[in-house]
Design a protein around this motif. Structure first.
Motif, PDB file in Angstrom:
ATOM      1  N   TYR A   7       0.829  -1.208   0.000  1.00 40.71           N
ATOM      2  CA  TYR A   7       0.000   0.000   0.000  1.00 40.71           C
ATOM      3  C   TYR A   7       0.867   1.262   0.000  1.00 40.71           C
ATOM      4  O   TYR A   7       0.616   2.213  -0.758  1.00 40.71           O
ATOM      5  N   ILE A   8       1.881   1.294   0.863  1.00 39.94           N
ATOM      6  CA  ILE A   8       2.756   2.480   0.959  1.00 39.94           C
ATOM      7  C   ILE A   8       3.495   2.695  -0.354  1.00 39.94           C
ATOM      8  O   ILE A   8       3.584   3.821  -0.860  1.00 39.94           O
ATOM      9  N   VAL A   9       4.028   1.621  -0.930  1.00 39.12           N
ATOM     10  CA  VAL A   9       4.752   1.732  -2.192  1.00 39.12           C
ATOM     11  C   VAL A   9       3.818   2.238  -3.291  1.00 39.12           C
ATOM     12  O   VAL A   9       4.180   3.126  -4.079  1.00 39.12           O
ATOM     13  N   GLY A  32      15.891  -5.295   3.926  1.00 37.79           N
ATOM     14  CA  GLY A  32      14.502  -5.727   3.851  1.00 37.79           C
ATOM     15  C   GLY A  32      13.859  -5.364   2.535  1.00 37.79           C
ATOM     16  O   GLY A  32      14.520  -4.871   1.617  1.00 37.79           O
ATOM     17  N   PRO A  33      12.547  -5.573   2.394  1.00 41.56           N
ATOM     18  CA  PRO A  33      11.830  -5.247   1.156  1.00 41.56           C
ATOM     19  C   PRO A  33      11.991  -3.771   0.814  1.00 41.56           C
ATOM     20  O   PRO A  33      11.912  -2.908   1.695  1.00 41.56           O
ATOM     21  N   ALA A  34      12.214  -3.492  -0.476  1.00 45.36           N
ATOM     22  CA  ALA A  34      12.442  -2.111  -0.882  1.00 45.36           C
ATOM     23  C   ALA A  34      11.895  -1.876  -2.280  1.00 45.36           C
ATOM     24  O   ALA A  34      11.804  -2.804  -3.092  1.00 45.36           O
ATOM     25  N   ALA A  35      11.509  -0.643  -2.542  1.00 56.03           N
ATOM     26  CA  ALA A  35      11.052  -0.236  -3.865  1.00 56.03           C
ATOM     27  C   ALA A  35      11.838   0.997  -4.283  1.00 56.03           C
ATOM     28  O   ALA A  35      12.167   1.850  -3.443  1.00 56.03           O
ATOM     29  N   VAL A  46      11.518   3.400  -0.971  1.00 52.22           N
ATOM     30  CA  VAL A  46      10.774   3.024   0.228  1.00 52.22           C
ATOM     31  C   VAL A  46      11.338   1.692   0.706  1.00 52.22           C
ATOM     32  O   VAL A  46      11.414   0.736  -0.065  1.00 52.22           O
ATOM     33  N   LEU A  47      11.757   1.639   1.945  1.00 52.72           N
ATOM     34  CA  LEU A  47      12.356   0.436   2.523  1.00 52.72           C
ATOM     35  C   LEU A  47      11.642   0.057   3.801  1.00 52.72           C
ATOM     36  O   LEU A  47      11.300   0.929   4.610  1.00 52.72           O
ATOM     37  N   GLY A  52      15.077  -3.096  12.271  1.00 49.70           N
ATOM     38  CA  GLY A  52      14.608  -1.971  13.067  1.00 49.70           C
ATOM     39  C   GLY A  52      13.100  -1.887  13.182  1.00 49.70           C
ATOM     40  O   GLY A  52      12.583  -1.075  13.944  1.00 49.70           O
ATOM     41  N   LYS A  53      12.384  -2.724  12.401  1.00 55.25           N
ATOM     42  CA  LYS A  53      10.923  -2.702  12.386  1.00 55.25           C
ATOM     43  C   LYS A  53      10.410  -1.297  12.055  1.00 55.25           C
ATOM     44  O   LYS A  53       9.599  -0.707  12.771  1.00 55.25           O
ATOM     45  N   LEU A  54      10.874  -0.751  10.937  1.00 53.38           N
ATOM     46  CA  LEU A  54      10.438   0.587  10.555  1.00 53.38           C
ATOM     47  C   LEU A  54      10.473   0.774   9.048  1.00 53.38           C
ATOM     48  O   LEU A  54      11.231   0.117   8.335  1.00 53.38           O
ATOM     49  N   PHE A  55       9.604   1.681   8.581  1.00 53.38           N
ATOM     50  CA  PHE A  55       9.594   2.086   7.185  1.00 53.38           C
ATOM     51  C   PHE A  55      10.488   3.311   7.024  1.00 53.38           C
ATOM     52  O   PHE A  55      10.506   4.201   7.884  1.00 53.38           O
ATOM     53  N   GLU A  56      11.217   3.360   5.920  1.00 50.95           N
ATOM     54  CA  GLU A  56      12.100   4.476   5.644  1.00 50.95           C
ATOM     55  C   GLU A  56      11.824   5.027   4.251  1.00 50.95           C
ATOM     56  O   GLU A  56      11.621   4.272   3.299  1.00 50.95           O
ATOM     57  N   LEU A  57      11.811   6.346   4.151  1.00 58.84           N
ATOM     58  CA  LEU A  57      11.776   7.028   2.861  1.00 58.84           C
ATOM     59  C   LEU A  57      13.151   7.638   2.645  1.00 58.84           C
ATOM     60  O   LEU A  57      13.646   8.377   3.506  1.00 58.84           O
ATOM     61  N   ARG A  58      13.775   7.334   1.489  1.00 58.18           N
ATOM     62  CA  ARG A  58      15.152   7.754   1.249  1.00 58.18           C
ATOM     63  C   ARG A  58      15.270   8.396  -0.134  1.00 58.18           C
ATOM     64  O   ARG A  58      14.436   8.168  -1.011  1.00 58.18           O
ATOM     65  N   SER A  59      16.332   9.160  -0.334  1.00 57.60           N
ATOM     66  CA  SER A  59      16.619   9.701  -1.655  1.00 57.60           C
ATOM     67  C   SER A  59      18.109   9.534  -1.945  1.00 57.60           C
ATOM     68  O   SER A  59      18.929   9.408  -1.034  1.00 57.60           O
ATOM     69  N   SER A  60      18.447   9.546  -3.227  1.00 60.01           N
ATOM     70  CA  SER A  60      19.836   9.355  -3.626  1.00 60.01           C
ATOM     71  C   SER A  60      20.052   9.923  -5.022  1.00 60.01           C
ATOM     72  O   SER A  60      19.087  10.211  -5.751  1.00 60.01           O
ATOM     73  N   VAL A  61      21.314  10.082  -5.379  1.00 60.51           N
ATOM     74  CA  VAL A  61      21.704  10.443  -6.743  1.00 60.51           C
ATOM     75  C   VAL A  61      22.283   9.204  -7.405  1.00 60.51           C
ATOM     76  O   VAL A  61      23.048   8.456  -6.784  1.00 60.51           O
TER      77      VAL A  61
END
Length: 265
Positions: A7-9, A32-35, A46-47, A52-61
């Motif tokens: 759903y989040i992805v 863990g699972p990532a998109a 999105v990871l 850690g039992k947590l969702f992370e939003l990340r950015s990169s170049v």
């Protein structure tokens, strides 16, 4: 967790599609699972961090081979179904992630990075107030709930009011205690990091709302922990306590928080 992850992805992907991002296939992460979502030379991810039992939003170049470089964490949410987190929490996480990627400063920055392929690192001054508050949630556990309440009542997190009504009292409490606790030291470190990397609105909140709002005892204790840019500017900001400041004239590019601060004088 799988349902919540999907759903989040999906929700974040729909928001990013408005900015011409598309989901890339074959994303793998040992945590863990990532998109992965890419557009030109930039990417979001999105990871779900299983350890850690947590969702992370990340950015990169992306590098020349189209691979992400070092990830910058933009938002983190604890999500543990074993402790009662359910789909309603996933909906809140998705809403927060969408708020993050649609932030005007972040949209502009990603557009600039897309248009400048020679630039391989992100501009450090990217942290908006919402990002700043997300980082403070790692210090004050109940702050995330207050952010959700803001969205329910006002439809958004009111940057200036939230700092004054929610962050300042918590900062005052932990910095007034003696000796200074690890929680207080961590809070002061978050302030220093986010002042250094913050946009103008975030810096204004830290100086004009938080530093000037602390009691003398709390401010003195915090100064023992402050370092870098914030330690340098703190005395000057503190001297503005209780004073009225005239807004600058003819500044059409003022940030939202700067406008709000001036109108509140």
């Amino acid at each position: 967790m799988e349902k919540s992850f999907e759903y989040i992805v999906k929700t974040v992907g729909e928001e990013l599609a408005k900015q011409n991002f598309s989901q890339a296939q074959g994303m793998e992460d040992p945590a863990g699972p990532a998109a992965l979502f890419v557009s030109g030379t930039v990417a979001y991810s999105v990871l779900y961090n299983e350890k850690g039992k947590l969702f992370e939003l990340r950015s990169s170049v992306l590098d020349d081979a189209g691979k992400p470089g070092a990830w910058k964490n933009l938002s983190k949410w604890i999500y543990n179904e074993e402790k009662g987190d359910d789909f309603s929490v996933a909906q809140s996480i998705a809403a927060d992630f969408c708020d993050t990627v649609r932030g005007p400063q972040r949209v502009l920055q990603m557009q600039q990075l897309r248009n400048n392929k020679k630039k391989k690192t992100e501009d450090e001054n990217y942290i908006e107030p919402l990002f700043f508050y997300n980082r403070l949630c790692s210090v004050f556990d109940d702050l995330k709930q207050q952010m959700n309440q803001e969205r329910i009542v006002y439809g958004q997190v009111r940057s200036v009011a939230f700092a004054r009504e929610q962050v300042l009292p918590r900062l005052e409490t932990v910095c007034s205690a003696s000796p200074l606790s690890e929680q207080a030291k961590k809070a002061c470190t978050v302030l220093c990091d986010n002042y250094k990397n913050g946009d103008r609105d975030t810096r204004s909140i830290i100086t004009a709302i938080l530093l000037t709002g602390l009691s003398d005892a709390a401010y003195t204790a915090a100064m023992e922990v402050f370092e870098g840019d914030l330690k340098d500017v703190a005395p000057s900001a503190r001297r503005l306590r209780g004073k009225k400041i005239k807004p600058e004239k003819v500044k059409k590019s003022k940030g939202f928080v700067a406008d709000t601060l001036n109108s509140a004088k």
